[in-house]
Write a protein that holds these residues in place. Structure first.
Motif: not given
Length: 475
Positions: A388-415
């Motif tokens: 989580p801390d890496d994702a937030a930091r990279w959002t700031s460095i890239l100047g991203a408008k939107v942050l989307v979590p992925y690559a977490g073995f998720v295929w549905n909301k429950g995952d």
């Protein structure tokens, strides 16, 4: 009697598909253990099992206080020891190239709910024919097109599969024309980008052997123009998915500039052996275009093997219709490199991005048996992918408008609700708390397949998904 034998008129309005519950994949000792155990079986094959057995005996003797733990276990055949440190021998780590065609290779039809199966030995000719057949078992492909790739014996076999209930006849459904721009999370790290001129998949994994609820092969009912594969781990370089992709599809993979090894696997020759005729390789910072999509390979650091065994894996920057997104895949940092530097270079060279797709699970793994990093005969864990801390930091460095979590073995909301554990030390709730505490965002949590970012083209507004999952996290 098979319906294919009894009614051949009007085949152009019908399609032939796998019956519900059935999946098809490639299996062998090498491939099965590549998926079930680790990447190194892809190169070492059965020898990886022997090395693992020797390592287990060596570890057991050392824990028991035996002073001959190295010599008695036979570890000297595979390892070099310097005090308490061990490394795999060079001729094993850097030796050999993986092959798919082995005596035990087979094409496997599996009825997962019922536990039934049909295994067909796959020599070179059989593998080539299934490479033509399987991509045509789609609702968007007529039976006439399927028949066209078969000789009489092969077509008779297809008829038998249909008569036995492995295949079924369904109405033909031609895909609708592409309009606008949209990017979706398909599950885990799989993305689909659609534009008016192209459709590109990134790291698709449509079948998961341990989950009967995951089958996204219907995503192939719509044409695809290119597939981008970031690195050779099974959940990104997924043979159970690849066998269903048309062999004329452009396949874009990292180019090896460092020696091939157990980790630095060259995916290009494996794809060609599987039958793909348009395999392209990109070195870091090289770009290619797929119609109106521009894809740039960017460095990947993480899931490390060691400073003397670099990996030519890639993350990716994608631009389409004047919008851009960045896929960080499973990256994080190594003992010698940080993805923070890559993010700064991406922004400097390519500008800020609209969407960052980032890992967030903070995956940790025991210091790996087969890496080139010296490891010790005892417990030890290291971080393999961003948290989580890496994702937030990279959002700031890239100047991203939107942050989307992925690559977490998720295929549905429950995952998304997986709690933290010894391996997965980051959670969605931790990421949400970090984003709320800092001027970042919005954090958009996508429901796989259903949610899409959309825009009309150059100058068009980026439309954020409006599902309940996405709304919950928007700020």
């Amino acid at each position: 009697m098979s319906r294919l034998q009894g009614d051949r008129e009007g085949d152009g309005a019908r399609a032939l598909v796998l019956a519900p519950g059935w999946v098809v994949g490639l299996e062998s000792h090498r491939l099965n253990n590549h998926i079930a155990a680790n990447l190194h079986y892809l190169v070492l094959g059965r020898q990886a099992s022997e090395i693992g057995r020797v390592h287990a005996e060596m570890s057991s003797r050392k824990r028991a206080g035996k002073t001959d733990w190295f010599e008695h276990s036979g570890a000297s055949r595979f390892f070099v020891a310097k005090g308490p440190e061990l490394t795999l021998k060079d001729e094993l780590y850097f030796g050999g190239s993986p092959r798919l065609l082995e005596p035990d290779l087979r094409v496997c039809f599996r009825d997962r709910p019922a536990g039934r199966s049909l295994d067909i030995p796959a020599n070179e000719a059989m593998l080539a024919w299934f490479g033509r057949l399987l991509p045509l078992l789609r609702r968007s492909v007529s039976i006439e097109e399927v028949r066209a790739v078969c000789d009489e014996d092969q077509w008779s076999f297809v008829e038998q599969l249909e008569a036995e209930g492995l295949l079924e006849v369904v109405p033909l459904e031609r895909p609708r024309p592409r309009t606008g721009y949209r990017v979706r999370l398909l599950g885990h790290a799989g993305l689909s980008l659609e534009t008016p001129k192209a459709r590109v998949l990134f790291d698709p994994m449509f079948i998961v052997r341990t989950r009967e609820d995951v089958n996204l092969l219907h995503e192939l009912d719509r044409p695809i123009d290119a597939v981008v594969l970031s690195h050779p781990h099974w959940d990104h370089f997924n043979f159970d998915t690849l066998v269903h992709i048309p062999r004329e599809t452009r396949m874009i993979v990292p180019r090896l500039v460092n020696p091939s090894s157990l980790e630095n696997v060259d995916m290009a020759p494996l794809l060609r052996e599987l039958g793909f005729s348009r395999v392209e390789t990109l070195a870091w910072w090289e770009s290619t275009e797929v119609a109106d999509v521009r894809i740039t390979a960017t460095p990947f650091h993480g899931e490390q093997s060691g400073p003397d065994a670099p990996q030519d894996w890639m993350t990716y920057h994608v631009r389409a219709g004047d919008r851009s997104f960045f896929g960080a895949v499973d990256s994080c940092h190594t003992t010698h490199h940080s993805m923070d530097t890559v993010m700064r270079d991406v922004r400097s060279r390519l500008g800020p991005v609209d969407i960052l797709f980032s890992p967030y699970s903070g995956f940790h793994y025991p210091i790996a048996l087969f890496t080139r990093r010296p490891f010790y005969l005892g417990p030890g864990m290291e971080q393999y992918s961003g948290g989580p801390d890496d994702a937030a930091r990279w959002t700031s460095i890239l100047g991203a408008k939107v942050l989307v979590p992925y690559a977490g073995f998720v295929w549905n909301k429950g995952d998304y609700q997986r709690p933290s554990d010894a391996n997965h030390r980051g959670t969605l709730e931790q990421l949400r708390a970090i984003v709320k505490a800092h001027p970042l965002g919005p954090l958009v949590v996508l429901e796989p397949e259903k949610d899409a970012f959309e825009w009309s083209g150059p100058g068009g507004e980026l439309l954020v998904p409006s599902s309940s999952q996405a709304k919950e996290a928007r700020r």
